[in-house]
Design an enzyme around this catalytic site. Sequence first.
Site, mmCIF file in Angstrom:
data_model
loop_
_atom_site.group_PDB
_atom_site.id
_atom_site.type_symbol
_atom_site.label_atom_id
_atom_site.label_comp_id
_atom_site.label_asym_id
_atom_site.label_seq_id
_atom_site.Cartn_x
_atom_site.Cartn_y
_atom_site.Cartn_z
ATOM 1 N N HIS A 94 -0.133 -39.496 1.356
ATOM 2 C CA HIS A 94 1.211 -38.400 0.895
ATOM 3 C C HIS A 94 0.876 -37.228 2.014
ATOM 4 C CE1 HIS A 94 3.798 -36.069 -1.343
ATOM 5 N NE2 HIS A 94 2.802 -34.673 -0.875
ATOM 6 N N GLU A 95 -1.045 -36.479 1.593
ATOM 7 C CA GLU A 95 -1.153 -35.750 3.160
ATOM 8 C C GLU A 95 -1.560 -36.112 4.178
ATOM 9 O OE1 GLU A 95 -1.652 -33.213 1.528
ATOM 10 O OE2 GLU A 95 -1.208 -33.376 -0.826
ATOM 11 N N HIS B 49 1.280 -35.552 5.273
ATOM 12 C CA HIS B 49 2.063 -34.567 6.233
ATOM 13 C C HIS B 49 1.382 -33.956 7.927
ATOM 14 C CE1 HIS B 49 4.663 -32.271 3.157
ATOM 15 N NE2 HIS B 49 2.888 -33.077 2.108
ATOM 16 N N GLY C 39 0.907 -1.428 0.398
ATOM 17 C CA GLY C 39 0.099 0.102 0.029
ATOM 18 C C GLY C 39 0.882 1.654 -0.015
#
Length: 641
Positions: A441-442, A445, A225
């Site tokens: 895989h997920e 995590h 900004g």
Amino acid sequence: MDNSHNNPDKSPKEDGKKPKSLITSLIITAVIILVFTMVYNMIVSSRYTEATYTQFAQEMEKGNLAEVEIRNDRIIYLTKDQATLPAGQQKAYYTGIPLGADTLALGNQLLDMGVEVVDYPIQEDNSTLLLILYYVVMFGGVFFLMRMITKRMSGDGIMGGMGASKAKVYMEKQTGVTFKDVAGQDEAKESLQEIIDFLHNPQKYADIGAKLPKGALLVGSPGTGKTLLAKAVAGEANVPFFSISGSDFVEMFVGVGASRVRDLFQQAAKVAPCIIFIDEIDAVGRSRDSRYGSNSEQEQTLNQLLGEIDGFDSSKGIVCLAATNRPEILDKALLRPGRFDRRIIVDRPNLQGRLDTLKVHTRKIKLAEDVDLRKIAQATAGAVGADLANLVNEAALRAVRHKRKAVNQEDLMVSFETVIAGTEKKNTVLTDMEKRIVAYHEVGHALVAALENHSQPVSKITIVPHTTGALGYTMQMPEEEKYLHTLQELQTELRTLVGGRAAEEVVFGVQTTGAANDIQRATALAKNMVAQYGMSKALGLMAPGSVSHQYLETQTYLDCSQETAALVDREVQKMLSTALEQVKELLRQHRSLLDEVSLYLLSKETITGEELMTYVNREGETTPAAQETPETSENQESSEA
């Protein structure tokens, strides 16, 4: 203050410009046509020999004419003696036409005599009219062309405005931006408030002998900004606002940039008090370094800018603001006291700043009762104002697509996920084996994050493909915003990142390309731990790595010997290998939990963090989802094999 910029009534000076430019165009057109006529007559005179009409009549009586061309104002003829000579040696004659002569009868008479008549007017009255029309058309065309040129020169300067400033003048009514429209930058607004107060009450500062800094440099990441803050300063101070980009000073012609700098400050001096804002000043204020060759145009422009800043008196109310996200490449002379000596950091907003920014951007948005902006602010850690504005706009568009009249919490969360992972790919069809690999895989995590200490809570797990190329993702939402990270927290994050690859190897005994992004992020994190944070036993407190552009978040580069760089690589590899082995051991210990959650994710495709923690908290208990299936036993056998 001069409000002539918005005054629809033209001043006498402006009214006088039109007649002046009109007269100039008429004079120039007349001179051009006169010169053209004179040059044309000179060319004709050089090609032909002048003769009298009596001589023409005598040659006609003798029958010595070979070729005749009758024009509106003259007769051009060639005798038989000259016609026998070679083309380069022939000599033609021209003579005027007597008043009242009948050129039509003359042409017919010559034809009867066997003379070759090249051309002659059919009607004498029409020939005069055509001649007048010819000059009128030529005069009008030249006048129109010169009128366009004089307008361009008077409006933009010489050479079509090449040396004139391209700065736009913004007034408060045009920008419509004040500090109420800027949120999350309280420190920057406080620093700029002093400039606004000075523009309103300069005498208060003069009485005590204080001088306001001539220039202020707004520094921050893209989207924070900086330009919006500069416009807000102009809106709050209610003074003219000259806005120009640094690239507008740069041209291929040497000296044009310096001319535009002079023109910009001359315009500002006429309407002081005012604000001059130079966006992306690094385009013109780059350090004058001859290592990579010199740019004389850029250096001349920078020298002129330095001279103009030194030349104006800040007590008159001229304030220079500039913005950049690469302050490290700016010339030192530009940052010395007396020039851009005040640096205002426009940083990424914190939790409260993001909440205030969301309130600003949702001011004109119809929100449902279930909207909780604080949760959105917590989820968007690290986001800048532009990101939040985009998020709110995407949520509003989604509400319209679903034919709702208000934005709800789901719209905001889905929009946040869209910004991170893109939209869902409905046409992507994965095989059963690919779905199982993605699910494990997920969950790999997610389980590391759920079972480890010093980790961020998991909020969502999905195996739905998205447009960014992700076949699934695990979203973590921090409970609180942190500015310091310990070694244990970074190691936990490292293990979480390699959890997907570890799950693939533990369950399926394979390595897939789905872990590519995880490995890149883990490698970058380990490299920062070794090269920047001093978290390696081999290197100790040594920091051979540095970031070239702090606010552009570029990768770390090594400034050290080859031996040290090789040691850094070995330490990074060691960290990643250790994290991978630790996670694989963790997943083997909780293999049943990994299978249960993965099967549940396969059946639902998307689960929440609360559903995940339900399985984690009741680990060891028998659930319908945890009952052994042929697929589960087959996976276990394959992993053991």
